[in-house]
Every structure is written in C-alpha cells, then in structure tokens.
Write a protein that holds these residues in place. Structure first.
Motif, PDB file in Angstrom:
ATOM      1  N   VAL A   1      40.683  39.817  49.333  1.00 12.95           N
ATOM      2  CA  VAL A   1      41.122  41.208  49.157  1.00 12.95           C
ATOM      3  C   VAL A   1      40.028  42.027  48.488  1.00 12.95           C
ATOM      4  CG1 VAL A   1      42.805  42.717  48.032  1.00 12.95           C
ATOM      5  CG2 VAL A   1      43.547  40.548  49.038  1.00 12.95           C
ATOM      6  N   ASP A   2      39.771  43.195  49.063  1.00 18.42           N
ATOM      7  CA  ASP A   2      38.774  44.111  48.492  1.00 18.42           C
ATOM      8  C   ASP A   2      39.422  44.892  47.344  1.00 18.42           C
ATOM      9  OD1 ASP A   2      36.990  46.240  47.988  1.00 18.42           O
ATOM     10  OD2 ASP A   2      36.170  46.060  50.000  1.00 18.42           O
ATOM     11  N   GLY A   3      38.806  44.830  46.186  1.00 21.17           N
ATOM     12  CA  GLY A   3      39.337  45.533  45.011  1.00 21.17           C
ATOM     13  C   GLY A   3      39.183  47.040  45.100  1.00 21.17           C
ATOM     14  N   LEU A   4      38.489  47.503  46.120  1.00 18.10           N
ATOM     15  CA  LEU A   4      38.299  48.932  46.395  1.00 18.10           C
ATOM     16  C   LEU A   4      37.651  49.658  45.208  1.00 18.10           C
ATOM     17  CD1 LEU A   4      38.972  50.347  49.023  1.00 18.10           C
ATOM     18  CD2 LEU A   4      41.012  51.262  47.972  1.00 18.10           C
TER      19      LEU A   4
ATOM     20  N   LEU B   1      39.809  46.829  38.389  1.00 20.83           N
ATOM     21  CA  LEU B   1      39.919  45.606  37.579  1.00 20.83           C
ATOM     22  C   LEU B   1      41.354  45.092  37.576  1.00 20.83           C
ATOM     23  CD1 LEU B   1      37.592  46.552  34.576  1.00 20.83           C
ATOM     24  CD2 LEU B   1      37.113  44.936  36.409  1.00 20.83           C
ATOM     25  N   LYS B   2      42.311  46.005  37.523  1.00 18.20           N
ATOM     26  CA  LYS B   2      43.729  45.593  37.550  1.00 18.20           C
ATOM     27  C   LYS B   2      44.063  44.947  38.903  1.00 18.20           C
ATOM     28  CE  LYS B   2      45.740  49.369  34.917  1.00 18.20           C
ATOM     29  NZ  LYS B   2      46.653  50.517  35.120  1.00 18.20           N
ATOM     30  N   THR B   3      43.546  45.550  39.951  1.00 18.18           N
ATOM     31  CA  THR B   3      43.809  45.017  41.300  1.00 18.18           C
ATOM     32  C   THR B   3      43.242  43.602  41.431  1.00 18.18           C
ATOM     33  OG1 THR B   3      43.613  47.268  42.144  1.00 18.18           O
ATOM     34  CG2 THR B   3      43.553  45.502  43.776  1.00 18.18           C
ATOM     35  N   ILE B   4      42.028  43.434  40.934  1.00 18.40           N
ATOM     36  CA  ILE B   4      41.397  42.097  40.993  1.00 18.40           C
ATOM     37  C   ILE B   4      42.228  41.085  40.214  1.00 18.40           C
ATOM     38  CG2 ILE B   4      39.366  40.765  40.264  1.00 18.40           C
ATOM     39  CD1 ILE B   4      37.743  43.408  40.744  1.00 18.40           C
ATOM     40  N   ALA B   5      42.646  41.490  39.019  1.00 15.89           N
ATOM     41  CA  ALA B   5      43.426  40.568  38.172  1.00 15.89           C
ATOM     42  C   ALA B   5      44.734  40.178  38.856  1.00 15.89           C
ATOM     43  CB  ALA B   5      43.709  41.226  36.831  1.00 15.89           C
ATOM     44  N   TRP B   6      45.405  41.149  39.464  1.00 16.34           N
ATOM     45  CA  TRP B   6      46.677  40.851  40.141  1.00 16.34           C
ATOM     46  C   TRP B   6      46.457  39.905  41.335  1.00 16.34           C
ATOM     47  CZ3 TRP B   6      48.109  42.468  45.180  1.00 16.34           C
ATOM     48  CH2 TRP B   6      49.418  42.094  45.548  1.00 16.34           C
ATOM     49  N   CYS B   7      45.465  40.208  42.135  1.00 18.65           N
ATOM     50  CA  CYS B   7      45.188  39.359  43.310  1.00 18.65           C
ATOM     51  C   CYS B   7      44.864  37.941  42.869  1.00 18.65           C
ATOM     52  CB  CYS B   7      43.994  39.905  44.096  1.00 18.65           C
ATOM     53  SG  CYS B   7      44.374  41.354  45.045  1.00 18.65           S
ATOM     54  N   SER B   8      44.010  37.845  41.866  1.00 16.13           N
ATOM     55  CA  SER B   8      43.519  36.536  41.460  1.00 16.13           C
ATOM     56  C   SER B   8      44.592  35.706  40.770  1.00 16.13           C
ATOM     57  CB  SER B   8      42.313  36.743  40.537  1.00 16.13           C
ATOM     58  OG  SER B   8      41.873  35.523  40.056  1.00 16.13           O
ATOM     59  N   LYS B   9      45.337  36.369  39.871  1.00 21.78           N
ATOM     60  CA  LYS B   9      46.268  35.594  39.037  1.00 21.78           C
ATOM     61  C   LYS B   9      47.674  35.504  39.622  1.00 21.78           C
ATOM     62  CE  LYS B   9      43.321  36.707  35.219  1.00 21.78           C
ATOM     63  NZ  LYS B   9      42.924  37.768  34.308  1.00 21.78           N
ATOM     64  N   SER B  10      48.155  36.582  40.262  1.00 18.68           N
ATOM     65  CA  SER B  10      49.533  36.556  40.772  1.00 18.68           C
ATOM     66  C   SER B  10      49.578  36.153  42.243  1.00 18.68           C
ATOM     67  CB  SER B  10      50.174  37.932  40.604  1.00 18.68           C
ATOM     68  OG  SER B  10      50.170  38.294  39.251  1.00 18.68           O
ATOM     69  N   LEU B  11      48.790  36.837  43.065  1.00 18.15           N
ATOM     70  CA  LEU B  11      48.827  36.545  44.502  1.00 18.15           C
ATOM     71  C   LEU B  11      48.030  35.277  44.838  1.00 18.15           C
ATOM     72  CD1 LEU B  11      49.977  37.813  47.096  1.00 18.15           C
ATOM     73  CD2 LEU B  11      47.821  39.050  47.373  1.00 18.15           C
ATOM     74  N   LYS B  12      47.134  34.914  43.965  1.00 20.63           N
ATOM     75  CA  LYS B  12      46.259  33.739  44.117  1.00 20.63           C
ATOM     76  C   LYS B  12      45.450  33.814  45.423  1.00 20.63           C
ATOM     77  CE  LYS B  12      48.818  30.793  41.019  1.00 20.63           C
ATOM     78  NZ  LYS B  12      48.250  31.520  39.878  1.00 20.63           N
ATOM     79  N   VAL B  13      44.791  34.949  45.536  1.00 16.17           N
ATOM     80  CA  VAL B  13      43.933  35.157  46.693  1.00 16.17           C
ATOM     81  C   VAL B  13      42.542  35.563  46.190  1.00 16.17           C
ATOM     82  CG1 VAL B  13      44.528  37.598  46.971  1.00 16.17           C
ATOM     83  CG2 VAL B  13      43.827  36.270  48.964  1.00 16.17           C
ATOM     84  N   ASN B  14      41.533  35.256  46.966  1.00 16.84           N
ATOM     85  CA  ASN B  14      40.176  35.616  46.563  1.00 16.84           C
ATOM     86  C   ASN B  14      39.949  37.122  46.684  1.00 16.84           C
ATOM     87  OD1 ASN B  14      38.739  33.021  45.961  1.00 16.84           O
ATOM     88  ND2 ASN B  14      39.553  32.544  47.986  1.00 16.84           N
ATOM     89  N   THR B  15      38.999  37.619  45.911  1.00 21.02           N
ATOM     90  CA  THR B  15      38.738  39.067  45.892  1.00 21.02           C
ATOM     91  C   THR B  15      37.254  39.362  46.056  1.00 21.02           C
ATOM     92  OG1 THR B  15      38.666  38.885  43.494  1.00 21.02           O
ATOM     93  CG2 THR B  15      40.709  39.738  44.457  1.00 21.02           C
ATOM     94  N   VAL B  16      36.989  40.591  46.472  1.00 23.27           N
ATOM     95  CA  VAL B  16      35.602  41.040  46.654  1.00 23.27           C
ATOM     96  C   VAL B  16      35.513  42.510  46.248  1.00 23.27           C
ATOM     97  CG1 VAL B  16      36.004  41.669  49.084  1.00 23.27           C
ATOM     98  CG2 VAL B  16      33.675  41.184  48.331  1.00 23.27           C
ATOM     99  N   VAL B  17      34.341  42.919  45.805  1.00 24.28           N
ATOM    100  CA  VAL B  17      34.105  44.358  45.588  1.00 24.28           C
ATOM    101  C   VAL B  17      32.752  44.739  46.201  1.00 24.28           C
ATOM    102  CG1 VAL B  17      35.446  44.573  43.454  1.00 24.28           C
ATOM    103  CG2 VAL B  17      33.013  43.961  43.328  1.00 24.28           C
ATOM    104  N   GLY B  18      32.673  45.994  46.628  1.00 21.32           N
ATOM    105  CA  GLY B  18      31.372  46.571  46.997  1.00 21.32           C
ATOM    106  C   GLY B  18      30.832  47.188  45.721  1.00 21.32           C
ATOM    107  N   LEU B  19      29.986  46.457  45.028  1.00 21.64           N
ATOM    108  CA  LEU B  19      29.694  46.738  43.620  1.00 21.64           C
ATOM    109  C   LEU B  19      29.060  48.094  43.361  1.00 21.64           C
ATOM    110  CD1 LEU B  19      29.731  45.584  40.749  1.00 21.64           C
ATOM    111  CD2 LEU B  19      27.481  44.604  41.209  1.00 21.64           C
ATOM    112  N   SER B  20      28.066  48.440  44.146  1.00 24.19           N
ATOM    113  CA  SER B  20      27.243  49.597  43.766  1.00 24.19           C
ATOM    114  C   SER B  20      27.988  50.928  43.854  1.00 24.19           C
ATOM    115  CB  SER B  20      25.974  49.637  44.616  1.00 24.19           C
ATOM    116  OG  SER B  20      26.321  49.748  45.973  1.00 24.19           O
TER     117      SER B  20
END
Lengths: 206, 793
Positions: free
Chosen positions: B467-470, B485-504
């Motif tokens: 999931v892209d953290g957008l 950051l909240k989206t990443i935390a939810w995906c990682s800890k609750s949904l248990k799915v990997n996450t990605v961001v377009g950092l720059s």
C-alpha cells in the motif's frame, strides 16, 4: 554445423580480476576508499557500455597429427592444440565481443581522462575473458546428456604456437560478421574487445 | 503429497545408453523405433517404486529435433506419451517431460520469448494428445526458458506442473539463477511444484532444497544425480551406489523435498532404495500462501514490515532531458548506468518508468526490462499506467515484479488484476478512487479496504499488495506527513500489509530536501514502512529536530525549518591549512587529484614561488615518488595514471612560465612514439607518452596503426633521440622489427625502445633495442638512452 549463439551473455563477476589486471596486489597496494569508489564507478560505467555477445560451434576433428588438427577443410597447425586435443573427438570454437560502444568510450577518454580509459579497458578485457568461462560452462551442461566432457583449458589465437592467423578460420566458421565483428588484414578482430578461443570435447564413451 | 514423499523415476539417458542407444542418435526417435526398450525402462522404474514416470520426450521439442532433421513434434510426443501411459498401469502417473531447447531465450539469448513459448506449446499439444496426467519441465538452466515452458503449459492446460532447474555446485544455474529467486518466480507464475534436478548429487542438492524451503508455498522437488560425475579414463562415471543414494535422500526429505527421484547415473535400484528410505517420512509443510517477495533472475527481496528496502527512483525520464534524448534515440547506456549506481548506493529494488512524452512506452519499457534483466541483479518495479506496456513487461520479465501501481478505480482493477494474477506479480495499491486526493488517514483506510476486497475477488492475496502511504508535500499541506505516517502505521500494524512511499514528494518546494527526506524516512520506518521509492542516498538516517518538527506539523508554515536551512552554504571539506601551497601541489600529484591541481599550482605561483622551483623541487619529486610507489606495488595502474594526469595539468600551467621566468631550460630529449602498422591497440603507448611528457621529454606521437614508411619519414623529419614503438599482437609485433631494420638500412641515428603486451625483453634483445615493461620503466630507459634526467625541463 550448429552454431550456439549467445545474444546477451550475463556480465560475469570479475571485479577482483579487473583489479589484478591493473596491478592491484592484495596486502601491498594501498588505495583510499574514495579512489576505490571512483574506480568502481568507472567499472560500472564500463559495464553499462558492454554489449556482450558470443558464439560457439562444435568442430569434429577429422584428422590429427602431433603438429596439426584438421576440422573438415580447415586446419590448425599447432603442437599446443594437437597436444591439448589429443583424446578429443571434437573442438569447441568460441568467440566473444564486448561490442563497439565500450571501445568508442575507451578511445574518447584517452586524451582527457586516461584513468577512466584504463579502467574501462581492463573491465572490458576481463569481462570478455569471463564470458569464455561462461560459454564453457554452458557447453559443459549441454554436453552432459551426451556423456561428453569439455576440457577446462582453452587457448586463444596468438598464444604460444597457436597463430593469430587462425582468427581467419574462427571468423569464417563462427560467422563472426553476424556479431558485428570484422577481421583486419593483420588478423585482429574489431571491435577491439573481441576474442576467440578453442578447447576440446572428449569423445563419447558408452 | 501431504502425507508421504512422492517418488519419481530415475535416469532415462543413462538407461538408454546401457540398453543400446548408439552415439549421436536422437534418443526420442530411437525410442519410438524401439518401443520395447522404453517399455522395459518404464516398467523397471515402476517396479522400483516410482509413483510418477517421465515420458521420454526430454529433447522432443522443435529446436532439438531439428538437429536430427526431424519435424513432426506432435506425433513423436503423442506416441511416446502413449507408450508411457500404456506402461504406467493404474498405480503410477505419467508426466510429460519437457527439456530445454538448447537456446537461450530473450533477454538472455537470441530466441524470442514468444517463439520459445510456441516451441513448448507444440510439444505440450502432443503430450496432451498422448494422455499425460501432468507435466514436468526439467533441467532448465535459465529461468526465462523455464518461464516460457510454464506459460506454454498453463496457456493450454490446467494440469499439475512441476518445474525443476539444474543448479551447479555453486548453488546457481549456469545463467546465474539462484534457487530462491527461481522458486519465487515460478510458484507465483503458477508452477505447482518447484525444485532441482541433475548437476549435483543428493548431498549438494539438499543444501539447495534447504534454501528454498522457507519460501515455498508449493511442494519441493529433488531429482539428484547418483553422486558427482567423475572423469575416469575419459569416461563420465557416477559412482554413488543405490544404498548410499537412498540414505542421502533422507536428508533431502529433511531439507524439505516432498517429491524425489533420480537423474543421471541413477537406476531402478536407486529408485527402489529411495522409496525404501523415505517411506515413513512425512513431507515438510509448505507456506499457506505465496510470500511477499520479489525476484529478478538472480536475486530476490523478501518484503518485511520490519526490514526496510530502498527502491531506486532514478530510472525515470521525468525531468531528465539527457535520459529522454537517449531513450528517444534507442540508447540505454544511462539506464544501465543508473541501475549500477543505485545498486552500489544500496537500492534493493529499481523502479523503471519509461514515460517519455511522444515515445512508444510499451516498446521502451520492454526494452528497458530486457536490458536491466541483464545489467542488474536487483528485482524491478514496473512503473507505468499503461496496461499494455505493463503486460508486455510482465510477460518478458524473468522474475516476480512489483507493478506500480493499481488504484481503487474499477476500470483499473478490471484490467490489471487478471494480468497480475496470471504473471504472479505484486502491486502497489494507491489509495485513490477519483481525481480527488484523500488527505486524511481515515479516507485512505476506507479506500484501501474497499480496493483490497475487490482485488481479492480477482484472486490476489493481501501478501501480493504494497500500500502506498501517499506522500504529499508538507510545504503546501502541513498535515500531510502526519497523515501518511498514520496510514503507514495502520497498514503495517493492523492490516498487516507492506507499505511504500514516494519519498521525495514530502520535501517538494523546500530547501535542504535531502535532510527532510532522510528525516521523514526515519520517521516512516519507525511506523513499519517496507519500501521507499527514492534516491538511494536518502537512505541515510536523520533525526534532525527542525525537519522532524516540520514533518510532525509542529512548525507553523515551516518557519523554523526554512529559517534554519534557506541559503545554507554547502559544507566545505576541512582543509589542511597548515600545508603550504607547493606542498599541496606535491600531495595532489601523489594522490592523483586532478580536480584541485590547477588551482593549487596557480595558488603556489601567486604566493611567490617561481615556476622552476615549483617544478624541480615539488612536482618532479612527487611524480618520482609515484613511480616508486608503482614499482613497489603500493600503487596500481589507475593511481599511476591519475597522478600522471594531475602532473600533466600542473605542467600545462607551469611550462609556459619557465622560459618567461628566464629559467635556463636545457635541451629536452625528443621521443617519437607510435603503435606499429596493423595494430589499433594504443592504450599502453598513450600511458608511456603521458609518463614521458611528465618527466620532461618532448613527444611526437604518431598514433596507432602507423606504417613503417611513415615512421621512417618522421624519424628523418624530427630526428628524435629515441623512437618508442608498441604492439599488442604477435602478428603486428613483427612490424617493430621491420621499422628497426629499415632505420638501420637508412643509417638513421636514433635509439629504439619497444614495449606492448606480446613484446618481451628477449625479443627486444634479439633486435638489439631497449625494452620497457611499463610506463615507469619507459621513463628510466628513456633517461638512460638520452642521457637526460627528470630535471631536463
């Protein structure tokens, strides 16, 4: 005669050999990490310019003597090859090229950035040599179901008594023009980072 | 397969050779002509305990049969399959055996991928007509050929399909494929069992199976040789007896193999011993679903919410005019270079975007995928919104790719999900359903959950998604960092799915972007971020407090951050202020520092040191030191050359001043340099030329491939003290002798110095000339021959 064409050989990992070619001696040569980073960047640039292609063919030995090995109408006058292929039923002829881009880059750097040119040159040479190892492993795998074995050693044109003029035979039989290679009057393969080699295939034993 | 080890048959080729197959004969055609031999072999293996026998069709594909001038692929496969079916009875199954074509498939070879698929389809059709129960694709040394064969089977049949590759003792196939990457690629592409056969004995094969086991969602297959082949009196001998083979197969089962048989050198006795050895062993359980892992042909990355991986972003023409121009002209040198650079900088995956305005994206993307499959070991992220381009890339890509990206839009799901399923790819899920960007974490959660449900209906699993953290820039949306950051935390800890961001994106429009990117990455990793698409150099951790405050929305309008970092000067390296300018010149030469030498020389001259002293007391001693280092092997060639190049740059500034300053300049020795006729290799000659120039010699460089006649004419014209000749090849080395001989006949008074790869000291002595093995020795020899020294300037 079947040609084994290798349209894109995976670049072998030869970093240590490139360093050794350029005179690096473990425990003696002192190079800063900054320089190592620079030289390895040049190596990566060189790898980006390589277009590694190869070809191989099995040549049944039709006649032999202690000084000569014949493969149909062609013949190699070489004691070394005759000795190497003493118990072989066939020869395996091979050629590899790194393509024209790397050679252009080596020459374009020569005037103003000879260091880069030297690293490019060493990288291309060692990678081409490594490609022969790769072709030999491939052919070894191909020969296994036939219960045949490939010799580990190989010799190149110009080595010992295996005359450079033999490049002409390689050029014709391996159809090197299809790899974009040309042969000069002095039997050099162009692009420069192209080479040929031969080894032996041991005869079938039931 | 869940309750006991399934036993396969043993070697076919070895048995055929023992039962009369003549040398040079086509095994398949010979079997068709001698069905009684084949029947007997099948029967022997069945009586030995084989649950599955292979059809004798290993080489019955168009490419292999053509070597024997055979063309009827369909009939031969059908007939041989029927023979096996007739032999198998009711207790065994028949696997249609598919072996390699003997050619490499693109991007690794010349055989077009679709041609390879067609070659295998022709064979599959014959085997299906012959009534095989399942398929086995075996002895593959190239993952791409294995993929082509697997797709051929899966596009014609739903039959159970085993794929085995042949790994060398090194643990890789000849084409460099490693077992885990191959497993990840093949099981996601639809193989029902994966493993290895041939090349090694059971002991080495157990190590390969053990590497695969933690990632296997399908049964693992092992079909080892009867030990390692040895060459005895020019004969290949497999010397592991049946009992030993059986005993080793127990360790293969412990390593994770649930399907086992024998390859080269094995006999029905070996299979009997195997059956006996594994009869009470319950196969190890596989993973319940295919793990979140990506692969290339030669490496893999297992995605993990606790272990971060950087995705290199540079292979993207957006905003890169040079790359765009190269791609438009069909040149991929920069693509290769970016791949290598990012790999060296620590990227674990490479994002590949070929969206050049006005270009054929599908064509560019497939070309880039082909090139990168060879140029880098890193798995790829296929970054495109063009479904056609994505499909072409997925079909060709010799690994398991991550597709970037799939949004919550129904049409996009309808088109992309079947492709992802067919090719076993993972995908980035972008939490977008319309053109409006969801700003809050709550909005993003809702879209993610809806999209996941829709995707799962199409057969994908949660482990197939990232999931892209957008990430949106904090310069215009101060809360965007926090919501991501909240989206990443939810995906990682609750949904248990990997996450990605377009950092720059986070730092767009702000100063010191790297600092902000690094700090945000540090914060996101703490929330369980799996991937970031970024410049790999942004992977360096940062906990800068100004950046953190801005990213946590605790710095109103970024005032403190901007005040702190706007117009910040670039950090200067600490300079050794205690060294004099001339000492720095000397050091720059010794260290081969071409970037600073010119400035340092000018600085030394400005400080009042005269050109002659700078040259004689600092520069020449420095280059002599470099030569000594080279001879001691303390320096190697690139260091010698870099120092020589730095020296040359210094000389270019100093030399014009020597005469002007009134320095007494002694006559310099003249050296005529040439690579002889027929030889185009001149890098060695160029090195010697540079070294000689640096030591005060005057050079006339005639270049390469110079005729004897021209060299003689130039000797007459220039009257050099020394003639330096080089040759790399044995055929051109003789032209050195011709030049020397011609000069003697013309009674020209010059001395010769020769060198080059094939030129030896002995050869030089035979011509009565001097020999130099490298640039440093050439300087010494030239000094001896000319009677001049390095102080000649």
């Amino acid at each position: 005669m079947q040609l084994y064409n290798f349209a894109s050989i995976p670049p072998p990992s030869v970093t240590e050999r490139i360093y050794a070619r350029m005179g690096f001696r473990e425990g003696k040569t002192k190079v800063s990490q900054e320089k190592i980073d620079l030289y390895e960047r040049y190596m990566r640039e060189a790898l980006g310019l390589l277009e590694l292609k190869g070809v191989a063919a099995r040549w049944p030995i039709t006649r032999r003597s202690p000084v000569r090995v014949e493969i149909g109408e062609a013949a190699f006058d070489s004691k070394l090859l005759a000795s190497l292929a003493g118990t072989c039923g066939e020869l395996l002829g091979m050629a590899v090229t790194a393509g024209a881009k790397i050679v252009e880059a080596i020459h374009s750097c020569e005037k103003n950035d000879l260091t880069r040119s030297v690293v490019y040159d060493a990288t291309a040479s060692e990678v081409v040599d490594g490609c022969f190892d790769w072709i030999q492993k491939y052919m070894q795998q191909t020969l296994r179901p036939e219960n045949r074995q490939l010799l580990a050693k190989r010799i190149s044109c110009g080595y010992a008594d295996f005359s450079l003029s033999n490049q002409k035979i390689f050029f014709q039989l391996l159809q090197l023009d299809t790899l974009g290679i040309t042969l000069t009057e002095s039997f050099m393969l162009v692009p420069e980072k192209s080479a040929s080699a031969v080894t032996g295939i041991l005869a079938y034993e039931k | 397969m869940k309750t006991r080890v399934v036993v396969l048959d043993g070697a076919m080729g070895t048995q055929l050779q023992q039962r009369g197959l003549p040398a040079g004969a086509c095994p398949e055609a010979w079997c068709a002509a001698h069905p009684e031999v084949l029947r007997a072999i099948h029967a022997d293996y069945i009586s030995g305990g084989a649950d599955i026998i292979y059809t004798c069709t290993f080489g019955a594909n168009r490419e292999k049969l053509s070597q024997y001038n055979l063309t009827d692929v369909f009939s031969l496969n059908k007939d041989l399959a029927k023979l096996a079916r007739a032999a198998c009875g009711k207790t065994s199954l028949v696997a249609g055996d598919i072996g390699p074509t003997g050619k490499f498939v693109k991007p690794f070879g010349e055989l077009e991928f679709e041609d390879a698929v067609d070659v295998f389809k022709a064979q599959v059709r014959g085997l299906l007509a012959g009534g095989v129960h399942l398929f086995v694709i075996e002895t593959m040394m190239d993952i791409q050929e294995a993929r082509a064969a697997l797709l051929a089977v899966k596009e014609l049949s739903d039959a159970f399909t085993i794929v085995t590759l042949t790994f060398e003792k090194s643990g890789r196939t000849l084409n460099g494929n490693d077992p885990v990457s191959a497993l990840i690629t093949l099981q996601s592409l639809g193989a029902d069992a994966v493993g290895c056969n041939c090349s090694t004995g059971p002991k080495d094969m157990a190590r390969i199976i053990a590497r695969m086991a933690p990632y296997a969602a399908v049964p693992l297959v092992a079909k080892p040789n009867a030990g390692v082949p040895k060459l005895v009196d020019n004969r290949t001998v497999f010397n592991m007896d049946a009992a030993t083979f059986g005993a080793h197969c127990r360790s293969l089962a412990s390593a994770g193999a649930g399907v086992m048989g024998g390859c080269c050198g094995t006999t029905p006795e070996h299979i009997r011993a195997l059956k006996k050895a594994v009869r009470n062993i319950k196969p190890r359980r596989q993973l319940k679903q295919i793990p979140a892992a990506l692969s290339s042909a030669r490496s893999f990355v297992a995605l993990d919410r606790k272990k971060f991986c950087m995705v290199g972003e540079k292979i993207n023409p957006t905003g890169k005019k040079k790359l765009q121009a190269e791609l438009m002209s069909g040149n991929f040198s920069l693509v290769r270079q970016f791949a290598k650079e990012q790999e060296a900088q620590g990227a674990g995956l490479l994002d590949v975007n070929m969206g050049v305005p006005g270009a054929d994206e599908k064509k560019l993307l497939t070309q880039a995928i082909s090139i990168l499959s060879i140029a880098t070991d890193l798995p790829l992220v296929i970054d495109s919104s063009n479904a056609d381009a994505v499909e072409s890339a997925l079909r060709l890509y010799p690994g398991r790719a991550l597709v970037n990206s799939l949004s919550g839009e129904k049409e996009r799901i309808r088109v992309l999900v079947p492709l992802l399923k067919k090719y076993g790819a993972m995908c980035v899920l972008l939490p977008l359903q319309s053109k409006k960007l969801p700003r809050s974490c709550a909005e993003r959660k809702k879209i993610v959950l809806e999209t996941v449900r829709a995707i799962q209906k199409g057969g994908l699993m949660l482990s197939d998604l990232v999931v892209d953290g957008l990430v949106l820039t904090v310069s215009t949306q101060p809360d965007s960092g926090v919501e991501t950051l909240k989206t990443i935390a939810w995906c990682s800890k609750s949904l248990k799915v990997n996450t990605v961001v377009g950092l720059s994106n986070i730092s767009f429009g702000l100063p010191q972007r790297h600092l902000l990117n690094r700090t945000f990455l540090t914060l996101a990793k703490a929330q369980g971020l799996s991937l970031a698409i970024a410049d790999p150099q942004d992977a360096l951790p940062s906990k800068n407090k100004f950046a953190q405050a801005l990213l946590r929305n605790k710095d109103a309008q970024g005032r403190n951050y901007i005040a702190r970092f706007s117009g910040i000067p670039a950090q200067k390296p600490s300079e050794a202020v205690t060294l004099s300018a001339q000492a720095l010149v000397s050091r720059a030469i010794i260290e081969g520092d071409k970037d600073t030498i010119s400035g340092l020389v000018r600085q030394a001259l400005q400080n009042g040191i005269d050109a002659y002293t700078l040259m004689q007391s600092h520069m020449i001693p420095a280059i002599i030191t470099v030569g000594e280092y080279f001879e001691q092997k303390r320096y190697f060639l690139p260091q010698l050359i870099a120092s020589a190049e730095a020296m040359k740059q210094g000389i270019d500034i100093v030399e014009p001043l020597l005469a002007g300053a009134g320095a007494q300049r002694s006559k310099t020795a003249l050296v005529l340099m040439a690579t002889v006729e027929g030889d185009v290799h001149d890098i060695g000659k160029n090195i010697v030329t540079l070294m000689l120039k640096n030591h005060g010699f005057t050079i006339v460089d005639l270049g390469k491939d110079v005729s004897t006649r021209k060299i003689i004419e130039c000797i007459k014209t220039h009257k050099p003290d020394i003639v330096g000749l080089s040759a790399l090849m044995t055929t051109t080395m003789v032209n050195i002798a011709k030049v020397v001989e011609a000069a003697r006949q013309e009674k020209l008074q010059c001395k010769f110095m020769i060198g080059g790869a094939v030129v030896s000291r002995h050869y030089a002595q035979s011509l009565g000339v001097a020999y130099a093995k490298d640039g440093v020795e050439a300087v010494r020899i030239a000094r001896d021959l000319s009677g001049s020294g390095p102080t000649a300037l």
